[in-house]
Design an enzyme around this catalytic site. Structure first.
Site, PDB file in Angstrom:
ATOM      1  N   HIS A  65      12.030  63.449  81.814  1.00  0.00           N
ATOM      2  CA  HIS A  65      13.094  64.235  82.767  1.00  0.00           C
ATOM      3  C   HIS A  65      12.108  65.223  83.343  1.00  0.00           C
ATOM      4  O   HIS A  65      11.198  65.844  82.893  1.00  0.00           O
ATOM      5  CB  HIS A  65      14.179  64.638  82.138  1.00  0.00           C
ATOM      6  CG  HIS A  65      13.936  65.913  81.073  1.00  0.00           C
ATOM      7  ND1 HIS A  65      13.860  67.394  81.391  1.00  0.00           N
ATOM      8  CD2 HIS A  65      13.976  65.939  79.603  1.00  0.00           C
ATOM      9  CE1 HIS A  65      13.778  68.045  80.302  1.00  0.00           C
ATOM     10  NE2 HIS A  65      13.548  67.132  79.378  1.00  0.00           N
ATOM     11  N   ASP A 123       8.915  70.969  77.729  1.00  0.00           N
ATOM     12  CA  ASP A 123      10.122  70.465  78.023  1.00  0.00           C
ATOM     13  C   ASP A 123      10.350  70.517  79.428  1.00  0.00           C
ATOM     14  O   ASP A 123      10.994  71.213  80.148  1.00  0.00           O
ATOM     15  CB  ASP A 123      11.255  71.161  77.036  1.00  0.00           C
ATOM     16  CG  ASP A 123      12.737  70.386  77.534  1.00  0.00           C
ATOM     17  OD1 ASP A 123      12.541  69.499  77.904  1.00  0.00           O
ATOM     18  OD2 ASP A 123      13.430  71.068  76.801  1.00  0.00           O
ATOM     19  N   GLU A 126      18.589  66.036  83.625  1.00  0.00           N
ATOM     20  CA  GLU A 126      18.714  65.801  82.158  1.00  0.00           C
ATOM     21  C   GLU A 126      19.284  66.964  81.349  1.00  0.00           C
ATOM     22  O   GLU A 126      20.244  66.991  80.669  1.00  0.00           O
ATOM     23  CB  GLU A 126      17.424  65.517  81.707  1.00  0.00           C
ATOM     24  CG  GLU A 126      17.509  64.968  79.995  1.00  0.00           C
ATOM     25  CD  GLU A 126      17.194  66.226  78.992  1.00  0.00           C
ATOM     26  OE1 GLU A 126      17.484  65.574  77.794  1.00  0.00           O
ATOM     27  OE2 GLU A 126      16.969  67.195  79.448  1.00  0.00           O
ATOM     28  N   GLU A 127      18.897  68.224  81.708  1.00  0.00           N
ATOM     29  CA  GLU A 127      19.124  69.669  81.067  1.00  0.00           C
ATOM     30  C   GLU A 127      20.654  69.782  81.282  1.00  0.00           C
ATOM     31  O   GLU A 127      21.064  70.751  80.490  1.00  0.00           O
ATOM     32  CB  GLU A 127      18.201  70.442  81.513  1.00  0.00           C
ATOM     33  CG  GLU A 127      16.547  70.247  81.237  1.00  0.00           C
ATOM     34  CD  GLU A 127      16.273  70.580  79.713  1.00  0.00           C
ATOM     35  OE1 GLU A 127      17.541  70.429  78.960  1.00  0.00           O
ATOM     36  OE2 GLU A 127      15.196  70.502  79.253  1.00  0.00           O
ATOM     37  N   ASP A 167      10.057  62.764  76.205  1.00  0.00           N
ATOM     38  CA  ASP A 167      10.396  64.186  76.250  1.00  0.00           C
ATOM     39  C   ASP A 167       9.902  64.834  75.351  1.00  0.00           C
ATOM     40  O   ASP A 167      10.276  64.783  74.064  1.00  0.00           O
ATOM     41  CB  ASP A 167      11.918  64.046  76.158  1.00  0.00           C
ATOM     42  CG  ASP A 167      12.543  65.254  76.442  1.00  0.00           C
ATOM     43  OD1 ASP A 167      11.907  66.420  76.831  1.00  0.00           O
ATOM     44  OD2 ASP A 167      13.939  65.476  76.448  1.00  0.00           O
ATOM     45  N   HIS A 186      13.593  75.968  76.864  1.00  0.00           N
ATOM     46  CA  HIS A 186      14.517  76.585  77.615  1.00  0.00           C
ATOM     47  C   HIS A 186      14.462  78.144  77.833  1.00  0.00           C
ATOM     48  O   HIS A 186      15.493  78.828  78.041  1.00  0.00           O
ATOM     49  CB  HIS A 186      16.009  76.258  76.947  1.00  0.00           C
ATOM     50  CG  HIS A 186      15.992  74.795  76.835  1.00  0.00           C
ATOM     51  ND1 HIS A 186      17.239  74.167  76.165  1.00  0.00           N
ATOM     52  CD2 HIS A 186      15.473  73.629  77.305  1.00  0.00           C
ATOM     53  CE1 HIS A 186      17.186  72.743  76.178  1.00  0.00           C
ATOM     54  NE2 HIS A 186      16.110  72.446  76.866  1.00  0.00           N
TER      55      HIS A 186
HETATM   56  N1  BES Z   1      13.772  67.868  75.221  1.00  0.00           N
HETATM   57  C1  BES Z   1      15.177  68.275  74.923  1.00  0.00           C
HETATM   58  C2  BES Z   1      15.760  67.395  73.733  1.00  0.00           C
HETATM   59  C3  BES Z   1      15.279  67.824  72.399  1.00  0.00           C
HETATM   60  C4  BES Z   1      15.185  69.113  71.917  1.00  0.00           C
HETATM   61  C5  BES Z   1      14.897  66.790  71.547  1.00  0.00           C
HETATM   62  C6  BES Z   1      14.850  69.494  70.618  1.00  0.00           C
HETATM   63  C7  BES Z   1      14.443  67.334  70.202  1.00  0.00           C
HETATM   64  C8  BES Z   1      14.319  68.570  70.077  1.00  0.00           C
HETATM   65  C9  BES Z   1      16.201  67.970  76.091  1.00  0.00           C
HETATM   66  O1  BES Z   1      15.528  68.356  77.243  1.00  0.00           O
HETATM   67  C10 BES Z   1      17.373  68.711  75.808  1.00  0.00           C
HETATM   68  O2  BES Z   1      17.224  70.102  75.936  1.00  0.00           O
HETATM   69  N2  BES Z   1      18.445  68.145  75.463  1.00  0.00           N
HETATM   70  C11 BES Z   1      19.729  68.935  75.408  1.00  0.00           C
HETATM   71  C12 BES Z   1      20.913  67.982  75.477  1.00  0.00           C
HETATM   72  C13 BES Z   1      21.186  67.400  76.797  1.00  0.00           C
HETATM   73  C14 BES Z   1      22.302  66.371  76.526  1.00  0.00           C
HETATM   74  C15 BES Z   1      21.667  68.377  77.675  1.00  0.00           C
HETATM   75  C16 BES Z   1      19.838  69.508  73.901  1.00  0.00           C
HETATM   76  O3  BES Z   1      19.050  69.045  72.800  1.00  0.00           O
HETATM   77  O4  BES Z   1      20.408  70.635  73.646  1.00  0.00           O
HETATM   78 ZN    ZN Z   2      15.461  70.765  77.421  1.00  0.00          ZN
END
Ligand code: BES
Ligand code: ZN
Length: 400
Positions: free
Chosen positions: A209, A229, A263-264, A291, A368
């Site tokens: 992403h 990220d 994606e976020e 990612d 984040h």
């Molecule tokens: N890069 C993260 C996913 C992630 C976070 C993988 C921590 C492993 C460990 C991704 O960008 C993210 O923040 N995903 C969200 C969920 C998405 C459906 C909005 C998350 O993990 O809260």
């Molecule tokens: Zn993220």
């Protein structure tokens, strides 16, 4: 009262005096594992009116009277040690949808989509030394210098524009190489797609992403460098693209690189891409999601996410690390939910994998926030370089 009403209903039904539709509201739909129907629900049939509408891929769709739900739950719990035991649906349409999506996901996780033999050693060994740390580092630094890459901000669009220009500059004159921006209807940020066209329509997708996020209110103005990220994943796949084009590699299959938008905010960009590819019947034989690749948080180097991913392709990735990345250790980790874009592809029935930088519990704690900068990874892209080598080997071995 409850019981007698059911009794009268089934009596009238069996005499053909009323139609099913007259009592439609009395009936609901459930989906459950097929083991439940064959072993347990059969015995309940005599005193609980029910109809097996359909059995497919180990899942049963059953029409039951709503007064039976409690008893079915009980049986599921006692005999099958399940909690709910079934999924409840208000309509046949809803049940059908659930059944299809469960079947599609199971298919995407279990089916073997490609030939995973390793027989491109010469090509892989030739190109691996071309993968450089410095190029990956430069891309991370540039992408994380935008105030944010939010899906609804000016800089979220500008960062994707910058990437588009960079990708184009790798091979401005090759007719089999194109870069495009896919404009999503509901938000500003595009998804950027680079394609090296092969001889066949079989397609390999390497994605990550391009957006970043921080804060809650006023996210469009919040500082969100997103170095790990996910500038790291985009820089990783950008290096693979650069190496392939620089060496003038001509693929058999079509290789695509994607920097997804949004994606976020719920995997929205990749969901639209995967849905579109499904609708167009695209022959995608492998999806690799990058990612977070640059925070070395665990003792193992590469952790393959083993939920919402394809098992056979995960094993293939393990074999690539063993063969081509001496000294790099790997294992498995679980996200526990649809944590990134690989889940969008799995959801549409495509085989996806997601090699991750650390065990989930050892993840980079600064994502984040305004502190997700390259400093958190010692200012280098050393960890990400391992992922770029893996992704390069993946593309080359899957291509032939
Ligand atoms: N890069 C993260 C996913 C992630 C976070 C993988 C921590 C492993 C460990 C991704 O960008 C993210 O923040 N995903 C969200 C969920 C998405 C459906 C909005 C998350 O993990 O809260
Ligand atoms: Zn993220």
């Amino acid at each position: 009262m409850k019981a007698s009403k059911t009794l009268i209903t089934s009596l009238l039904l069996s005499l053909g005096l009323v139609s099913h539709s007259a009592f439609a509201s009395e009936f609901v739909y459930i989906t459950t594992g097929q083991d439940m129907t064959t072993e347990s629900l059969v015995h309940m049939k005599s005193n609980h009116p029910m109809e097996i509408v359909k059995e497919e891929n180990g899942i049963s769709l059953i029409k039951v009277h709503k007064d039976s739900l409690e008893d079915i739950s009980h049986v599921a719990h006692e005999e099958h040690k399940r909690c709910g035991g079934y999924i409840f649906h208000n309509s046949l349409e809803e049940a059908q949808k659930e059944m299809n999506s469960t079947a599609i996901k199971a298919f995407a996780k279990e089916v073997v989509f490609a030939d995973y033999s390793l027989d491109q050693e010469v090509t892989v060994q030739n190109l691996l030394p071309e993968v450089t740390e410095i190029k990956i580092r430069e891309t991370i630094l540039k992408l994380s210098s935008f105030k944010n890459r939010y899906y609804q901000s000016r800089t979220g669009v500008e960062s994707q524009d910058w990437l588009y220009d960079l990708w184009k500059s790798f091979a401005p004159n090759r007719s089999d190489f194109t870069v495009e921006k896919y404009e999503h209807p509901s938000w500003m940020q595009p998804t950027v797609i680079a394609t090296i066209k092969g001889k066949s329509d079989e397609t390999i997708v390497i994605g990550g992403h391009g957006d970043s996020i921080a804060g809650f209110w006023g996210r469009a103005n919040a500082k969100a460098p997103g170095a790990d990220d996910n500038a790291s994943g985009i820089a990783t796949l950008t290096e693979v693209l650069r190496v392939l084009l620089n060496s003038n590699y001509k693929p058999e299959k079509t290789i695509q690189f994607m920097s997804y938008a949004a994606e976020e905010v719920g995997l929205r960009g990749s969901k639209e891409m995967a849905r579109m590819y499904k609708g167009q019947n695209k022959n995608v034989i492998g999806v690799l999601q990058l990612d977070m690749t640059n925070y070395n948080g665990s003792s193992l180097d590469i952790l393959l996410v083993n939920d919402f991913t394809n098992e056979a392709q995960n094993k293939f990735l393990g074999s690539l690390i063993d063969k081509y990345l001496p000294g790099v250790s790997w294992g498995y980790t679980k996200c526990g939910y649809a944590c990134s874009d690989h889940a969008s592809w799995t959801g549409e029935g495509f085989p996806a994998s997601a090699p991750f930088e650390a065990e989930k519990r050892d993840m980079n704690g600064h994502i984040h926030t305004s502190r997700d900068t390259l400093d958190q990874s010692d200012g280098t892209a050393d960890h990400a370089q391992k992922f770029a080598k893996l992704a390069l080997a993946y593309a080359l071995e899957l291509d032939r």
